[in-house]
Design a protein around this motif. Structure first.
Motif, PDB file in Angstrom:
ATOM      1  N   GLY A   1       0.821  -1.187   0.000  1.00 23.94           N
ATOM      2  CA  GLY A   1       0.000   0.000   0.000  1.00 23.94           C
ATOM      3  C   GLY A   1       0.861   1.244   0.000  1.00 23.94           C
ATOM      4  O   GLY A   1       2.094   1.186  -0.039  1.00 23.94           O
ATOM      5  N   HIS A   2       0.205   2.393   0.072  1.00 30.85           N
ATOM      6  CA  HIS A   2       0.896   3.672  -0.038  1.00 30.85           C
ATOM      7  C   HIS A   2       1.950   3.842   1.049  1.00 30.85           C
ATOM      8  O   HIS A   2       3.081   4.265   0.771  1.00 30.85           O
ATOM      9  N   ILE A   3       1.591   3.517   2.289  1.00 31.71           N
ATOM     10  CA  ILE A   3       2.519   3.674   3.406  1.00 31.71           C
ATOM     11  C   ILE A   3       3.332   2.407   3.618  1.00 31.71           C
ATOM     12  O   ILE A   3       4.527   2.461   3.897  1.00 31.71           O
ATOM     13  N   GLY A   4       2.696   1.251   3.442  1.00 32.37           N
ATOM     14  CA  GLY A   4       3.398  -0.008   3.633  1.00 32.37           C
ATOM     15  C   GLY A   4       4.599  -0.157   2.730  1.00 32.37           C
ATOM     16  O   GLY A   4       5.584  -0.810   3.088  1.00 32.37           O
ATOM     17  N   MET A   5       4.561   0.465   1.542  1.00 35.30           N
ATOM     18  CA  MET A   5       5.672   0.350   0.608  1.00 35.30           C
ATOM     19  C   MET A   5       6.957   0.955   1.174  1.00 35.30           C
ATOM     20  O   MET A   5       8.058   0.457   0.931  1.00 35.30           O
ATOM     21  N   VAL A   6       6.838   2.026   1.951  1.00 38.78           N
ATOM     22  CA  VAL A   6       8.040   2.681   2.471  1.00 38.78           C
ATOM     23  C   VAL A   6       8.335   2.320   3.920  1.00 38.78           C
ATOM     24  O   VAL A   6       9.490   2.391   4.363  1.00 38.78           O
ATOM     25  N   ALA A   7       7.283   1.937   4.707  1.00 41.62           N
ATOM     26  CA  ALA A   7       7.494   1.753   6.141  1.00 41.62           C
ATOM     27  C   ALA A   7       6.840   0.509   6.708  1.00 41.62           C
ATOM     28  O   ALA A   7       6.825   0.342   7.928  1.00 41.62           O
ATOM     29  N   GLY A   8       6.312  -0.359   5.868  1.00 43.18           N
ATOM     30  CA  GLY A   8       5.630  -1.546   6.358  1.00 43.18           C
ATOM     31  C   GLY A   8       6.592  -2.682   6.663  1.00 43.18           C
ATOM     32  O   GLY A   8       7.795  -2.608   6.405  1.00 43.18           O
ATOM     33  N   GLN A   9       6.027  -3.751   7.175  1.00 43.47           N
ATOM     34  CA  GLN A   9       6.838  -4.916   7.535  1.00 43.47           C
ATOM     35  C   GLN A   9       7.546  -5.501   6.317  1.00 43.47           C
ATOM     36  O   GLN A   9       8.659  -6.016   6.430  1.00 43.47           O
ATOM     37  N   GLY A  10       6.906  -5.411   5.158  1.00 44.44           N
ATOM     38  CA  GLY A  10       7.521  -5.943   3.946  1.00 44.44           C
ATOM     39  C   GLY A  10       8.168  -4.899   3.063  1.00 44.44           C
ATOM     40  O   GLY A  10       8.436  -5.158   1.886  1.00 44.44           O
ATOM     41  N   ALA A  11       8.467  -3.706   3.612  1.00 45.76           N
ATOM     42  CA  ALA A  11       8.972  -2.604   2.791  1.00 45.76           C
ATOM     43  C   ALA A  11      10.341  -2.903   2.185  1.00 45.76           C
ATOM     44  O   ALA A  11      10.638  -2.461   1.073  1.00 45.76           O
ATOM     45  N   GLU A  12      11.165  -3.654   2.899  1.00 44.28           N
ATOM     46  CA  GLU A  12      12.502  -3.931   2.371  1.00 44.28           C
ATOM     47  C   GLU A  12      12.422  -4.680   1.045  1.00 44.28           C
ATOM     48  O   GLU A  12      13.114  -4.336   0.075  1.00 44.28           O
ATOM     49  N   ALA A  13      11.557  -5.678   0.989  1.00 48.30           N
ATOM     50  CA  ALA A  13      11.404  -6.437  -0.254  1.00 48.30           C
ATOM     51  C   ALA A  13      10.591  -5.661  -1.283  1.00 48.30           C
ATOM     52  O   ALA A  13      10.849  -5.747  -2.487  1.00 48.30           O
ATOM     53  N   ALA A  14       9.588  -4.910  -0.812  1.00 50.04           N
ATOM     54  CA  ALA A  14       8.683  -4.211  -1.739  1.00 50.04           C
ATOM     55  C   ALA A  14       9.343  -3.027  -2.411  1.00 50.04           C
ATOM     56  O   ALA A  14       9.061  -2.737  -3.574  1.00 50.04           O
ATOM     57  N   LEU A  15      10.237  -2.324  -1.702  1.00 46.95           N
ATOM     58  CA  LEU A  15      10.798  -1.085  -2.262  1.00 46.95           C
ATOM     59  C   LEU A  15      12.292  -0.917  -2.024  1.00 46.95           C
ATOM     60  O   LEU A  15      13.025  -0.622  -2.965  1.00 46.95           O
ATOM     61  N   TRP A  16      12.748  -1.071  -0.782  1.00 48.02           N
ATOM     62  CA  TRP A  16      14.124  -0.683  -0.495  1.00 48.02           C
ATOM     63  C   TRP A  16      15.135  -1.437  -1.359  1.00 48.02           C
ATOM     64  O   TRP A  16      16.049  -0.830  -1.934  1.00 48.02           O
ATOM     65  N   GLN A  17      14.971  -2.754  -1.457  1.00 46.69           N
ATOM     66  CA  GLN A  17      15.918  -3.539  -2.257  1.00 46.69           C
ATOM     67  C   GLN A  17      15.801  -3.238  -3.750  1.00 46.69           C
ATOM     68  O   GLN A  17      16.826  -3.054  -4.422  1.00 46.69           O
ATOM     69  N   PRO A  18      14.578  -3.176  -4.326  1.00 44.80           N
ATOM     70  CA  PRO A  18      14.483  -2.814  -5.749  1.00 44.80           C
ATOM     71  C   PRO A  18      15.066  -1.436  -6.057  1.00 44.80           C
ATOM     72  O   PRO A  18      15.699  -1.248  -7.105  1.00 44.80           O
ATOM     73  N   LEU A  19      14.881  -0.477  -5.155  1.00 46.13           N
ATOM     74  CA  LEU A  19      15.459   0.851  -5.362  1.00 46.13           C
ATOM     75  C   LEU A  19      16.979   0.776  -5.354  1.00 46.13           C
ATOM     76  O   LEU A  19      17.645   1.387  -6.203  1.00 46.13           O
ATOM     77  N   ARG A  20      17.542   0.014  -4.428  1.00 47.30           N
ATOM     78  CA  ARG A  20      18.995  -0.113  -4.375  1.00 47.30           C
ATOM     79  C   ARG A  20      19.534  -0.830  -5.605  1.00 47.30           C
ATOM     80  O   ARG A  20      20.585  -0.451  -6.149  1.00 47.30           O
ATOM     81  N   ARG A  21      18.818  -1.860  -6.084  1.00 47.23           N
ATOM     82  CA  ARG A  21      19.270  -2.572  -7.299  1.00 47.23           C
ATOM     83  C   ARG A  21      19.274  -1.636  -8.505  1.00 47.23           C
ATOM     84  O   ARG A  21      20.176  -1.689  -9.338  1.00 47.23           O
ATOM     85  N   TRP A  22      18.252  -0.796  -8.591  1.00 51.98           N
ATOM     86  CA  TRP A  22      18.193   0.165  -9.709  1.00 51.98           C
ATOM     87  C   TRP A  22      19.384   1.116  -9.656  1.00 51.98           C
ATOM     88  O   TRP A  22      20.030   1.375 -10.681  1.00 51.98           O
ATOM     89  N   LEU A  23      19.687   1.612  -8.464  1.00 52.65           N
ATOM     90  CA  LEU A  23      20.830   2.517  -8.333  1.00 52.65           C
ATOM     91  C   LEU A  23      22.137   1.801  -8.670  1.00 52.65           C
ATOM     92  O   LEU A  23      23.028   2.377  -9.302  1.00 52.65           O
ATOM     93  N   SER A  24      22.254   0.541  -8.251  1.00 52.72           N
ATOM     94  CA  SER A  24      23.460  -0.232  -8.586  1.00 52.72           C
ATOM     95  C   SER A  24      23.593  -0.384 -10.084  1.00 52.72           C
ATOM     96  O   SER A  24      24.720  -0.330 -10.629  1.00 52.72           O
ATOM     97  N   GLY A  25      22.458  -0.568 -10.776  1.00 48.94           N
ATOM     98  CA  GLY A  25      22.500  -0.687 -12.227  1.00 48.94           C
ATOM     99  C   GLY A  25      22.938   0.572 -12.922  1.00 48.94           C
ATOM    100  O   GLY A  25      23.396   0.536 -14.077  1.00 48.94           O
ATOM    101  N   LEU A  26      22.831   1.696 -12.222  1.00 47.64           N
ATOM    102  CA  LEU A  26      23.312   2.976 -12.772  1.00 47.64           C
ATOM    103  C   LEU A  26      24.778   3.218 -12.440  1.00 47.64           C
ATOM    104  O   LEU A  26      25.336   4.255 -12.798  1.00 47.64           O
ATOM    105  N   GLY A  27      25.379   2.251 -11.720  1.00 47.29           N
ATOM    106  CA  GLY A  27      26.762   2.427 -11.319  1.00 47.29           C
ATOM    107  C   GLY A  27      26.912   3.249 -10.056  1.00 47.29           C
ATOM    108  O   GLY A  27      28.026   3.749  -9.776  1.00 47.29           O
ATOM    109  N   LEU A  28      25.846   3.373  -9.284  1.00 49.17           N
ATOM    110  CA  LEU A  28      25.894   4.189  -8.068  1.00 49.17           C
ATOM    111  C   LEU A  28      25.905   3.298  -6.828  1.00 49.17           C
ATOM    112  O   LEU A  28      25.368   2.218  -6.832  1.00 49.17           O
TER     113      LEU A  28
END
Length: 416
Positions: free
Chosen positions: A389-416
């Motif tokens: 959900g809107h808040i669960g994506m950033v702060a919910g119990q499953g936020a690491e899998a739902a957003l934090w890790q995909p965001l980090r993978r995207w940044l890694s793909g940019l060489g960051l």
């Protein structure tokens, strides 16, 4: 640690208690009609029993259908009415128990002592440490910034700091005397751009919800200061899912004008009532669920932390409220190419930086269709569908899998 802070939620409490009364009133109005519909002489739309001295009462077809189902099951209408009242009493009692348990819960948020690398008015750019590329995170104007650092184990910013990045959080703060005269241009072309300049190097700009629109406007105006842009649950087409409802929100503005003129802002309780209107009975349901939790459990602590954040909102400066209600909702100015910052149309297709769109599938605040409208406007942006959900994506119990890790993978793909 000082004495426990008095909790005020769920806000606005009179609205949520009033909904209980409305539900009871509707039951009081409907149950006699069901009894009337159970009369052997009744037909759909025919006169039912009536108090002495009054004209005939029409029995709605829905009441007739329910009366028919009761008769088919061998249930008397008076037994059904008694069961309804018992159910209402249980539900209302559970809600009140949940509110009491929430208000008495001992947990308190301890503010982290974070250095501010830049301040202006009530705004601060908070440094979460870490090494590597700078990630500047822009939250909404109407909620506290710490949703992105809700609990030590539920902190997107601390997670990024531990993943080779250097996150900075723009805490907008309360609108003071100066900020109450701000419009969106003042926040974007003024305060946000000065925060970007204070960093001294190009950043990954991350905007959450309303903050995504602010980040988008700043990225267009300051392309040299932004190396990549991530937009999390960011609306764009405000008419995508329900244009009539959006226009109705815009139509509220004339009625709110006396309040805006008197206070210079849209108060927190008014904002909370607008959010509650999206799903008015869901707040009561979640408090009933909280009443059943072990107060010492992690789930209870997470609930209290999140509700404290939700109920500790920030008033919205009057010029911004007018622009958002009349422009974004009432006229759909972003999607129609009419939203301007400092006189310039905000046009995502002009951006030439890598883009990331996180769109939560269960979002009731920003409908997925509204956020998805940006997908075709940001050249080459990666669209990530988050099962949250809107808040669960950033702060919910499953936020690491739902957003934090995909965001980090995207940044890694940019060489960051």
């Amino acid at each position: 640690m000082g004495p426990p802070r008095m909790r005020r939620g769920p806000r606005p409490l009179p609205l949520h208690l009033g909904l209980l009364g409305l539900r009871r009133w509707m039951a009081m109005a409907m149950l006699p009609l069901i009894s009337a519909g159970a009369s052997p002489s009744s037909r759909p739309g025919s006169p039912g029993s009536k108090p002495e001295g009054q004209g005939p009462r029409r029995v709605p077809a829905e009441a007739m259908r329910l009366a028919g189902r009761l008769a088919a099951g061998g249930h008397r209408p008076e037994d059904f009415a008694a069961a309804v009242w018992r159910g209402l009493n249980r539900a209302d009692g559970a809600l009140l128990a949940g509110i009491r348990a929430y208000r008495r819960h001992p947990w308190q948020r301890e503010e982290a002592a974070l250095p501010a690398v830049w301040t202006e008015g009530g705004s601060r750019l908070l440094d979460y440490g870490g090494g590597g590329p700078v990630v500047l995170v822009v939250p909404s104007l109407v909620n506290r910034a710490h949703i992105l650092d809700l609990l030590p184990e539920t902190s997107m910013l601390r997670h990024l700091a531990g993943q080779g990045l250097h996150p900075l959080l723009l805490d907008w703060g309360e609108p003071g005397e100066v900020e109450r005269g701000f419009d969106l241009t003042d926040y974007i072309a003024g305060r946000l751009e000065r925060a970007l300049a204070a960093v001294g190097e190009p950043v990954v700009l991350v905007g959450y919800c309303m903050g995504g629109l602010l980040a988008l406007g700043a990225a267009q105006r300051q392309p040299g200061r932004v190396r990549a842009l991530a937009l999390l649950a960011t609306p764009w087409d405000f008419w995508a899912e329900d244009a009539d409802r959006a226009r109705q929100l815009g139509a509220l503005l004339p009625g709110l004008e006396p309040l805006l003129a008197a206070t210079g802002a849209l108060p927190v309780d008014t904002l909370q009532a607008l959010f509650a209107a999206l799903d008015p009975f869901s707040i009561a349901e979640k408090y009933r669920g909280f009443a059943r939790l072990d107060p010492g459990s992690m789930r209870a602590r997470r609930f209290v932390a999140l509700e404290d954040w939700l109920n500790d909102g920030i008033a919205l400066a009057a010029p911004v409220a007018r622009e958002v209600l009349a422009g974004w909702y009432g006229a759909n100015t972003p999607a129609r190419g009419e939203w301007r910052v400092a006189g310039e149309v905000v046009a995502p297709e002009r951006l030439r930086v890598p883009g990331f769109l996180a769109i939560p599938s269960r979002d009731r605040i920003v409908p997925p269709a509204s956020a998805m409208a940006l997908a075709g406007r940001l050249p080459g942006a990666l669209v990530h569908g988050a099962a949250a959900g809107h808040i669960g994506m950033v702060a919910g119990q499953g936020a690491e899998a739902a957003l934090w890790q995909p965001l980090r993978r995207w940044l890694s793909g940019l060489g960051l």
